[in-house]
Design a protein around this motif. Structure first.
Motif, PDB file in Angstrom:
ATOM      1  N   LEU A 140       0.802  -1.224   0.000  1.00  0.00           N
ATOM      2  CA  LEU A 140       0.000   0.000   0.000  1.00  0.00           C
ATOM      3  C   LEU A 140       0.833   1.272   0.000  1.00  0.00           C
ATOM      4  CD1 LEU A 140      -2.733  -1.140   2.551  1.00  0.00           C
ATOM      5  CD2 LEU A 140      -2.871  -1.136   0.047  1.00  0.00           C
ATOM      6  N   SER A 141       1.999   1.261   0.658  1.00  0.00           N
ATOM      7  CA  SER A 141       2.847   2.466   0.702  1.00  0.00           C
ATOM      8  C   SER A 141       4.195   2.119   1.296  1.00  0.00           C
ATOM      9  CB  SER A 141       2.187   3.577   1.544  1.00  0.00           C
ATOM     10  OG  SER A 141       2.214   3.243   2.921  1.00  0.00           O
ATOM     11  N   GLN A 142       5.176   2.996   1.059  1.00  0.00           N
ATOM     12  CA  GLN A 142       6.485   2.812   1.674  1.00  0.00           C
ATOM     13  C   GLN A 142       6.382   2.937   3.188  1.00  0.00           C
ATOM     14  OE1 GLN A 142       9.675   2.100   0.048  1.00  0.00           O
ATOM     15  NE2 GLN A 142       9.895   1.529   2.209  1.00  0.00           N
ATOM     16  N   ASP A 143       5.524   3.842   3.673  1.00  0.00           N
ATOM     17  CA  ASP A 143       5.344   3.976   5.120  1.00  0.00           C
ATOM     18  C   ASP A 143       4.873   2.668   5.740  1.00  0.00           C
ATOM     19  OD1 ASP A 143       6.165   6.598   5.546  1.00  0.00           O
ATOM     20  OD2 ASP A 143       4.196   7.440   5.112  1.00  0.00           O
ATOM     21  N   LEU A 144       3.927   1.994   5.085  1.00  0.00           N
ATOM     22  CA  LEU A 144       3.415   0.745   5.641  1.00  0.00           C
ATOM     23  C   LEU A 144       4.430  -0.385   5.513  1.00  0.00           C
ATOM     24  CD1 LEU A 144      -0.323   0.992   4.619  1.00  0.00           C
ATOM     25  CD2 LEU A 144       0.588   0.859   6.943  1.00  0.00           C
ATOM     26  N   ALA A 145       5.231  -0.356   4.464  1.00  0.00           N
ATOM     27  CA  ALA A 145       6.334  -1.320   4.370  1.00  0.00           C
ATOM     28  C   ALA A 145       7.302  -1.112   5.529  1.00  0.00           C
ATOM     29  CB  ALA A 145       7.055  -1.176   3.038  1.00  0.00           C
ATOM     30  N   ASP A 146       7.540   0.142   5.881  1.00  0.00           N
ATOM     31  CA  ASP A 146       8.426   0.447   7.005  1.00  0.00           C
ATOM     32  C   ASP A 146       7.817   0.004   8.332  1.00  0.00           C
ATOM     33  OD1 ASP A 146      10.184   1.586   5.206  1.00  0.00           O
ATOM     34  OD2 ASP A 146       9.538   3.653   5.587  1.00  0.00           O
ATOM     35  N   VAL A 147       6.499   0.152   8.483  1.00  0.00           N
ATOM     36  CA  VAL A 147       5.834  -0.308   9.703  1.00  0.00           C
ATOM     37  C   VAL A 147       5.942  -1.825   9.823  1.00  0.00           C
ATOM     38  CG1 VAL A 147       3.644  -0.456  10.951  1.00  0.00           C
ATOM     39  CG2 VAL A 147       4.237   1.647   9.753  1.00  0.00           C
ATOM     40  N   CYS A 148       5.769  -2.518   8.693  1.00  0.00           N
ATOM     41  CA  CYS A 148       5.939  -3.980   8.695  1.00  0.00           C
ATOM     42  C   CYS A 148       7.343  -4.359   9.154  1.00  0.00           C
ATOM     43  CB  CYS A 148       5.686  -4.546   7.294  1.00  0.00           C
ATOM     44  SG  CYS A 148       3.952  -4.729   6.864  1.00  0.00           S
ATOM     45  N   GLU A 149       8.348  -3.690   8.594  1.00  0.00           N
ATOM     46  CA  GLU A 149       9.726  -4.000   8.977  1.00  0.00           C
ATOM     47  C   GLU A 149       9.948  -3.731  10.455  1.00  0.00           C
ATOM     48  OE1 GLU A 149      14.237  -3.240   7.320  1.00  0.00           O
ATOM     49  OE2 GLU A 149      12.800  -1.584   7.210  1.00  0.00           O
ATOM     50  N   GLU A 150       9.417  -2.632  10.948  1.00  0.00           N
ATOM     51  CA  GLU A 150       9.536  -2.297  12.372  1.00  0.00           C
ATOM     52  C   GLU A 150       8.954  -3.421  13.229  1.00  0.00           C
ATOM     53  OE1 GLU A 150       8.209   1.595  14.959  1.00  0.00           O
ATOM     54  OE2 GLU A 150       6.685   0.690  13.664  1.00  0.00           O
ATOM     55  N   ALA A 151       7.755  -3.898  12.857  1.00  0.00           N
ATOM     56  CA  ALA A 151       7.112  -4.975  13.616  1.00  0.00           C
ATOM     57  C   ALA A 151       7.909  -6.264  13.530  1.00  0.00           C
ATOM     58  CB  ALA A 151       5.694  -5.190  13.085  1.00  0.00           C
ATOM     59  N   LEU A 152       8.418  -6.574  12.344  1.00  0.00           N
ATOM     60  CA  LEU A 152       9.139  -7.832  12.142  1.00  0.00           C
ATOM     61  C   LEU A 152      10.452  -7.863  12.919  1.00  0.00           C
ATOM     62  CD1 LEU A 152       8.418  -8.221   8.349  1.00  0.00           C
ATOM     63  CD2 LEU A 152       7.664  -9.790  10.149  1.00  0.00           C
ATOM     64  N   ILE A 153      11.148  -6.748  12.964  1.00  0.00           N
ATOM     65  CA  ILE A 153      12.406  -6.690  13.717  1.00  0.00           C
ATOM     66  C   ILE A 153      12.141  -6.953  15.190  1.00  0.00           C
ATOM     67  CG2 ILE A 153      14.219  -5.128  14.527  1.00  0.00           C
ATOM     68  CD1 ILE A 153      14.129  -3.825  11.714  1.00  0.00           C
ATOM     69  N   ILE A 154      11.108  -6.302  15.742  1.00  0.00           N
ATOM     70  CA  ILE A 154      10.817  -6.454  17.167  1.00  0.00           C
ATOM     71  C   ILE A 154      10.288  -7.858  17.466  1.00  0.00           C
ATOM     72  CG2 ILE A 154       9.372  -5.613  19.067  1.00  0.00           C
ATOM     73  CD1 ILE A 154       9.547  -2.821  17.723  1.00  0.00           C
ATOM     74  N   SER A 156      10.946 -10.557  15.841  1.00  0.00           N
ATOM     75  CA  SER A 156      12.081 -11.467  15.738  1.00  0.00           C
ATOM     76  C   SER A 156      12.954 -11.390  16.983  1.00  0.00           C
ATOM     77  CB  SER A 156      12.895 -11.136  14.482  1.00  0.00           C
ATOM     78  OG  SER A 156      13.923 -12.062  14.283  1.00  0.00           O
ATOM     79  N   GLU A 157      13.213 -10.175  17.447  1.00  0.00           N
ATOM     80  CA  GLU A 157      14.034  -9.995  18.652  1.00  0.00           C
ATOM     81  C   GLU A 157      13.381 -10.623  19.875  1.00  0.00           C
ATOM     82  OE1 GLU A 157      14.431  -5.781  18.827  1.00  0.00           O
ATOM     83  OE2 GLU A 157      16.174  -5.707  17.465  1.00  0.00           O
ATOM     84  N   MET A 158      12.035 -10.617  19.908  1.00  0.00           N
ATOM     85  CA  MET A 158      11.305 -11.135  21.058  1.00  0.00           C
ATOM     86  C   MET A 158      11.002 -12.625  20.933  1.00  0.00           C
ATOM     87  SD  MET A 158       8.785  -7.868  21.877  1.00  0.00           S
ATOM     88  CE  MET A 158       8.098  -8.592  23.375  1.00  0.00           C
ATOM     89  N   GLY A 159      11.471 -13.244  19.836  1.00  0.00           N
ATOM     90  CA  GLY A 159      11.379 -14.687  19.705  1.00  0.00           C
ATOM     91  C   GLY A 159      10.048 -15.230  19.232  1.00  0.00           C
ATOM     92  N   LEU A 160       9.191 -14.390  18.624  1.00  0.00           N
ATOM     93  CA  LEU A 160       7.920 -14.876  18.114  1.00  0.00           C
ATOM     94  C   LEU A 160       8.134 -15.691  16.844  1.00  0.00           C
ATOM     95  CD1 LEU A 160       7.072 -12.340  19.908  1.00  0.00           C
ATOM     96  CD2 LEU A 160       5.037 -12.240  18.438  1.00  0.00           C
ATOM     97  N   THR A 161       7.299 -16.688  16.625  1.00  0.00           N
ATOM     98  CA  THR A 161       7.224 -17.341  15.323  1.00  0.00           C
ATOM     99  C   THR A 161       6.494 -16.394  14.380  1.00  0.00           C
ATOM    100  OG1 THR A 161       7.146 -19.539  16.311  1.00  0.00           O
ATOM    101  CG2 THR A 161       6.355 -19.338  14.051  1.00  0.00           C
ATOM    102  N   ILE A 162       7.038 -16.211  13.176  1.00  0.00           N
ATOM    103  CA  ILE A 162       6.491 -15.225  12.238  1.00  0.00           C
ATOM    104  C   ILE A 162       6.029 -15.934  10.969  1.00  0.00           C
ATOM    105  CG2 ILE A 162       6.989 -13.187  10.851  1.00  0.00           C
ATOM    106  CD1 ILE A 162       9.165 -12.480  12.956  1.00  0.00           C
ATOM    107  N   SER A 163       4.777 -15.669  10.587  1.00  0.00           N
ATOM    108  CA  SER A 163       4.231 -16.232   9.350  1.00  0.00           C
ATOM    109  C   SER A 163       3.793 -15.114   8.423  1.00  0.00           C
ATOM    110  CB  SER A 163       3.045 -17.158   9.647  1.00  0.00           C
ATOM    111  OG  SER A 163       1.993 -16.457  10.283  1.00  0.00           O
ATOM    112  N   ALA A 164       3.861 -15.403   7.114  1.00  0.00           N
ATOM    113  CA  ALA A 164       3.446 -14.427   6.109  1.00  0.00           C
ATOM    114  C   ALA A 164       2.745 -15.134   4.956  1.00  0.00           C
ATOM    115  CB  ALA A 164       4.647 -13.650   5.580  1.00  0.00           C
TER     116      ALA A 164
END
Length: 335
Positions: A140-154, A156-164
């Motif tokens: 939808l936008s570069q801003d939302l891509a950045d929000v996704c990356e922000e969420a994914l980094i955190i 990952s750091e917190m040890g959640l299993t991540i699905s896409a």
């Protein structure tokens, strides 16, 4: 199931002409709420999971109505209240050889205004075990891509299993970036991925040859993204708008598992069938972590049942899905 699951994405108002009418001649529209990630979350909640949906909605009656709908499926909500409008899409139901059609009206929606720093991901992910997102949001936008990356980094750091779910929608990628310029950076954080072989080049910038097997393609994906543990694809054959044959394959520990196929006739609504599959996949991976064959069978049975249910969200229970997976077919009346 006590594992807390977080889903992140836009909740949309869906407007559909009744009785297979075309949009340009319809005087009335049936309303449903949904959205790829919310559909997954609602289905998981109906299966008994602890689910929290993270999104943004306007502070008005439509925003309140959308939240009420999500709460009705026993999901919890984390909502940023901002903006003035909810995203909308119009869905024209196809029939036989006339395809279905989607028209998006989601520019400047409340969700589209999200930016990095607006969501307290560390607080949201506290005590959570799983995070699910899809390729629709960064489209939808570069801003939302950045929000996704922000969420994914955190996450990952917190040890959640991540699905896409790759959920490649070419019409949504219109802000100057292609999916294969954005998605590879995001997929590197993922443990579980749903996507088709035809998405390989468009989304992951990984070329394939026509003769490549599932095993070859998935091995290439894992070589590029070593965090991936499970890769899944849904399959459709002999398809028109009213009748499909569906199947699925799952790749785990260098082994391919194939689900039994379903021949579906008289489709009521195929919107959300992939989300129903994704919910079934997550449920299976949590509940049956050592049984990939049963997991892909369960996920495909969930998707099969969604084709018989109007609206975006799969209303089938875990018991309904398990019964179909175990061979309870034929549409008999349960008395």
């Amino acid at each position: 199931m006590s594992q807390k699951i977080i889903v992140f994405g836009e909740i949309l108002l869906r407007l559909s002409p009744p009785n297979h009418l075309k949009v340009f001649k319809s005087k009335t529209f049936e309303a449903h709420y949904g959205g790829a990630e919310a559909n997954v979350g609602a289905s998981l909640a109906l299966m008994g999971c602890d689910v929290n949906v993270v999104t943004a909605l306007p502070q008005n009656e439509l925003g309140a109505s959308a939240e009420s709908e999500m709460l009705s499926y026993n999901m919890k909500t984390n909502i940023i209240r901002q903006g003035e409008r909810i995203g909308i899409y119009y869905f024209e139901q196809g029939a036989s050889e006339r395809p279905g059609r989607v028209i998006y009206d989601r520019n400047n929606s409340s969700f589209s205004l999200l930016k990095k720093g607006m969501i307290d991901w560390k607080s949201i992910f506290k005590e959570a075990k799983w995070f699910h997102w899809s390729g629709i949001t960064p489209a939808l936008s570069q801003d939302l891509a950045d929000v996704c990356e922000e969420a994914l980094i955190i996450a990952s750091e917190m040890g959640l299993t991540i699905s896409a779910d790759l959920n490649y929608r070419p019409t949504l990628w219109n802000y100057g970036k292609k999916a294969n310029e954005i998605m590879p950076n995001l997929i590197q954080y993922c443990d579980v991925l749903l996507g088709g072989i035809d998405d390989s080049e468009n989304c992951l910038a990984i070329q394939t040859n026509e003769e490549d097997s599932f095993e070859t393609v998935y091995k290439n994906w894992q070589d590029k993204h070593p965090k991936l543990k499970t890769i899944v694809s849904t399959l459709r054959y002999d398809a028109n708008a009213s009748s499909n044959t569906i199947g699925a394959v799952l790749w785990n520990n260098s082994k391919l598992y194939r689900a039994k196929e379903y021949k579906i006739s008289h489709i009521i609504d195929r919107i959300g069938a992939g989300d129903a599959f994704m919910a079934g996949l997550i449920y299976g991976l949590i509940k049956l972590p050592e049984e990939p064959q049963k997991t892909v069978e369960y996920a495909l049975a969930a998707s099969c049942l969604k084709h018989s249910i109007a609206g975006d969200i799969n209303l089938a229970s875990a018991e309904d899905i398990t019964a179909l997976m175990n061979g309870s077919t034929g549409g008999r009346v349960i008395r």
